[in-house]
Scaffold this motif. Structure first.
Motif, PDB file in Angstrom:
ATOM      1  N   ARG A  37      -3.847   0.085  12.596  1.00  0.00           N
ATOM      2  CA  ARG A  37      -4.679  -1.274  12.439  1.00  0.00           C
ATOM      3  C   ARG A  37      -3.856  -2.536  12.523  1.00  0.00           C
ATOM      4  NH1 ARG A  37      -6.556   0.637   6.578  1.00  0.00           N
ATOM      5  NH2 ARG A  37      -8.066   1.981   7.185  1.00  0.00           N
ATOM      6  N   SER A  66       0.846  -1.119   0.104  1.00  0.00           N
ATOM      7  CA  SER A  66      -0.001   0.022  -0.099  1.00  0.00           C
ATOM      8  C   SER A  66       0.933   1.292  -0.105  1.00  0.00           C
ATOM      9  CB  SER A  66      -0.718   0.086   1.243  1.00  0.00           C
ATOM     10  OG  SER A  66       0.199   0.228   2.578  1.00  0.00           O
ATOM     11  N   GLU A 118       0.863   3.369   2.343  1.00  0.00           N
ATOM     12  CA  GLU A 118       1.477   3.495   3.750  1.00  0.00           C
ATOM     13  C   GLU A 118       2.615   2.658   3.807  1.00  0.00           C
ATOM     14  OE1 GLU A 118      -1.649   3.117   2.939  1.00  0.00           O
ATOM     15  OE2 GLU A 118      -2.959   4.421   4.305  1.00  0.00           O
ATOM     16  N   GLU A 157      -2.671   2.313   8.735  1.00  0.00           N
ATOM     17  CA  GLU A 157      -2.495   0.977   8.521  1.00  0.00           C
ATOM     18  C   GLU A 157      -1.496   0.340   9.721  1.00  0.00           C
ATOM     19  OE1 GLU A 157       0.500  -0.871   5.232  1.00  0.00           O
ATOM     20  OE2 GLU A 157      -1.573  -0.513   4.360  1.00  0.00           O
TER      21      GLU A 157
END
Lengths: 469, 207
Positions: A358, A214, A216, A355
């Motif tokens: 998470r 990603s 991120e 992210e």
């Protein structure tokens, strides 16, 4: 036909203002990010010389290094920190620089907010008086840290005097095993090339494993290019980049988006472009990494052991390893998973994005922080914090016994209230494990957010793969 | 900036590899809003005990090296952060030249912008100069930038390379910004052309 060019070559040539006979270049800067630590002397220099700041509209300032991560409305207790932030506020007013105040939801770590606002775009030159400016290269731009003299130079002229860097490509092929993240890629890369492996070069990260990250994750990788000695890291822009950018406050809109997109698609390195240095890794062989010593190159898979200096032939390296082991309070041959920690820090420009939070929450869910461990989660910006709260991540983490903080650089570098006390040991998602980096006498093990959460719940460095369900 | 002139000075040996900018000047000393005054905090955590007294073993605390003007250093000196406080602390202490095999890029750049000369030499030669430096205050090195030459205590001369533009700026004490300001019309031209080519480039309004 022109010879094939790299992404770096193209951006460099598109920003050349002038070239001197000796090869020194003047290059144009598209975005100058400013923070409170490395700018006061630059503003002072402008003032002393009676100079203006040439392009305030290409400059954005924010305070991040010194700001408290608790009780923000109460202001900054430390006098020097407060003066530094107040000085920035005075300077941005005097020179007309856009600024996100500490209580603004857009405030955060300077390298988190640029991308978040859509200010960091492919093909741009981005600089900041901060070595982790390399982060922005994740969008396919040329982004690097500069000193305060150069900050002043950009303020006055919107340019920098530079010589072109050499091209280096680090390719990570294949697919990583479960539990491995972008942080593990970059620690593995630095472990392989060393902290001077990229000196004089710009690193282009390529390969299937990088492409599959990603934005991120790409930012995490580029962020630590400087820890491999490279001033800049970059990833060619692709659909992932465009999808991230679209709709952000400063991203182009309508017809301008289409024009920008057409331009961005011309940027990736040409087929057949050559690099001065090439390094190749296989993602399938990269398991979660940690650092054991006081240099980011002291990185090993979590299944490893603290190295034995006696087995090192090079005298200089042996001395460095001996010193690191002593400072870190470890024993040669000790299993890395036997190293007990008392502090966990999830945050920083390396791993303070949604992210990352998470990933920490996924491991923390339904578990408890081990007794005696202080575990901080510090979102990289007010907007990251807000999003995490909307997703209920704060509740998961608070229930598990983590502290949920306000955005800032926090424990990455001990310029604010968050620091290690002498002898304390952290599992930290930040970028530097130098002696004293997180506080005098503090000991730092660099890890991914998931690995940090695993360390928090076990009380020692742990293999996050044992927590995957 | 002060002109860089030929000088003879004491060289201190610092052979450790990867001496980072946090070691040169820990982050907690970065809260100043001035350039001057950082010399007292140079190498703080290696140099002082917790009570502020000096650590005897640290090289710059030893009588022979207290007035060092040259450092001979291990590989990758200055790695880490972009903080210009590192060269500010070094120059404030009195360091004028650093000799090593290689330096971190940003630190290298920052040093020249503060009138400090950083010299890269092959490992064998750095090792010899390190040996010279180990001999203390009696073993002084002479640094001649014009001739690109270091004179060792035994009279031997060591040649070194330096970027011609950096040399010119150092010898004449030139300020980069002043030089670039003379190219203002080039910058104006670039901005005009680039504005047409990339009209979408972000522009931020002050609030």
């Amino acid at each position: 036909m022109a010879s094939p060019r790299t992404l770096f070559d193209k951006i460099w040539q598109n920003h050349l203002v002038a070239t001197q006979e000796d090869g020194t270049c003047l290059i144009y800067i598209d975005l100058h990010l400013v923070h409170e630590v490395t700018s006061p002397q630059a503003f002072e220099g402008l003032r002393a010389a009676g100079r203006k700041l040439r392009r305030p509209d290409k400059t954005l300032a924010v305070a991040d290094h010194n700001v408290p991560t608790t009780n923000r409305a109460g202001g900054i207790a430390n006098e020097e920190s407060r003066i530094q932030v107040e000085t920035l506020e005075k300077n941005v007013k005097e020179f007309g620089v856009p600024y996100y105040p500490v209580m603004d939801i857009r405030q955060g770590v300077v390298h988190i907010i640029g991308p978040e606002q859509g200010l960091t775009q492919p093909g741009m030159t981005v600089v900041c008086g901060d070595s982790h400016t390399a982060t922005h290269g994740a969008f396919g731009g040329l982004a690097f840290g500069i000193g305060t003299s150069e900050v002043e130079h950009v303020m006055a002229t919107q340019t920098l005097i530079q010589r072109p860097a050499k091209n280096m490509r680090v390719t990570v092929n294949g697919k990583p095993p479960a539990g491995t993240s972008a942080k593990d890629f970059i620690l593995a890369i630095i472990g392989k090339v060393g902290t001077a492996g990229g000196t004089g070069h710009v690193i282009e990260f390529a390969g299937e494993a990088i492409r599959n990250l990603s934005m991120e994750g790409r930012m995490t990788v580029c962020n630590m290019a400087i820890e491999a000695g490279a001033r800049a890291g970059m990833v060619a822009p692709d659909e992932t980049t465009y999808a991230y950018l679209k709709g952000r406050p400063h991203a182009p809109k309508g017809a301008a988006w289409d024009a920008a997109l057409a331009y961005w698609k011309t940027l990736p390195s040409d087929e057949g472009a050559t690099y001065d240095k090439e390094v190749v890794l296989d993602a399938s062989e990269i398991i979660p990494f940690v650092t054991w010593g006081t240099s980011p190159q002291d990185a090993l898979p979590i299944t490893g052991i603290v190295p034995d200096p006696a087995s090192i032939a090079d005298e200089g390296r042996r001395a460095a390893v001996e010193r690191s082991i002593e400072y870190m309070g470890l024993t040669a041959g000790q299993k890395l998973t036997d190293i007990k920690i008392d502090t966990v820090f999830v945050g920083s420009c390396t791993n303070g994005r949604i992210e990352d939070i998470r990933a920490a929450a996924a491991v923390a869910k339904g578990r408890k922080v081990a007794p005696g461990v202080r575990a901080l989660i510090v979102p990289g910006s007010g907007l990251v914090k807000e999003q995490a709260e909307q997703e209920g991540l704060d509740k998961i983490l608070l229930d598990a016994g983590f502290e949920w903080r306000e955005p800032g650089c926090s424990m990455c570098l001990a310029m604010n209230d968050d620091k290690l006390r002498p002898g304390e040991r952290s599992a930290s998602t930040s970028n530097r494990n130098f002696e004293g980096r997180q506080g005098p006498g503090g000991r730092t093990h660099l890890v991914s957010p998931a690995m940090a959460a695993a360390a928090a719940v076990t009380g020692h460095l742990a293999d996050v793969r044992e927590f995957l369900t | 900036m002060k002109k860089f002139e030929t000088f003879t000075g004491v060289a201190a040996p610092m052979p450790s590899q990867n001496i980072d900018t946090d070691k040169i000047i820990p982050a907690r000393f970065l809260k100043t809003i001035q350039r001057a005054g950082l010399g007292k905090s140079l190498f703080n955590d290696q140099r002082y005990n917790d009570d502020g007294s000096e650590k005897e073993g640290f090289i710059l605390n030893q009588p022979a090296y207290r007035k060092s003007e040259i450092l001979v250093v291990g590989d990758n000196f200055g790695c880490g952060s972009s903080r210009e406080h590192a060269p500010w602390a070094l120059t404030d202490y009195g360091i004028r030249t650093i000799i090593g095999t290689d330096f971190a890029d940003i630190f290298f750049n920052n040093s020249f912008k503060n009138g400090m000369l950083l010299i890269k030499l092959p490992k064998e030669i750095v090792d010899e100069l390190m040996d010279d430096a180990q001999k203390g205050a009696n073993a002084r090195l002479t640094v001649d930038l014009e001739a690109q030459e270091i004179t060792r205590p035994n009279g031997d001369k060591v040649k070194f390379d330096v970027d011609p533009f950096r040399k010119h700026c150092l010898l004449n004490g030139l300020d980069d910004i002043g030089l670039t300001m003379e190219k203002r019309s080039d910058i104006d031209t670039f901005e005009g052309k680039d504005g047409n080519a990339r009209p979408w480039a972000p522009s931020i309004a002050a609030e």
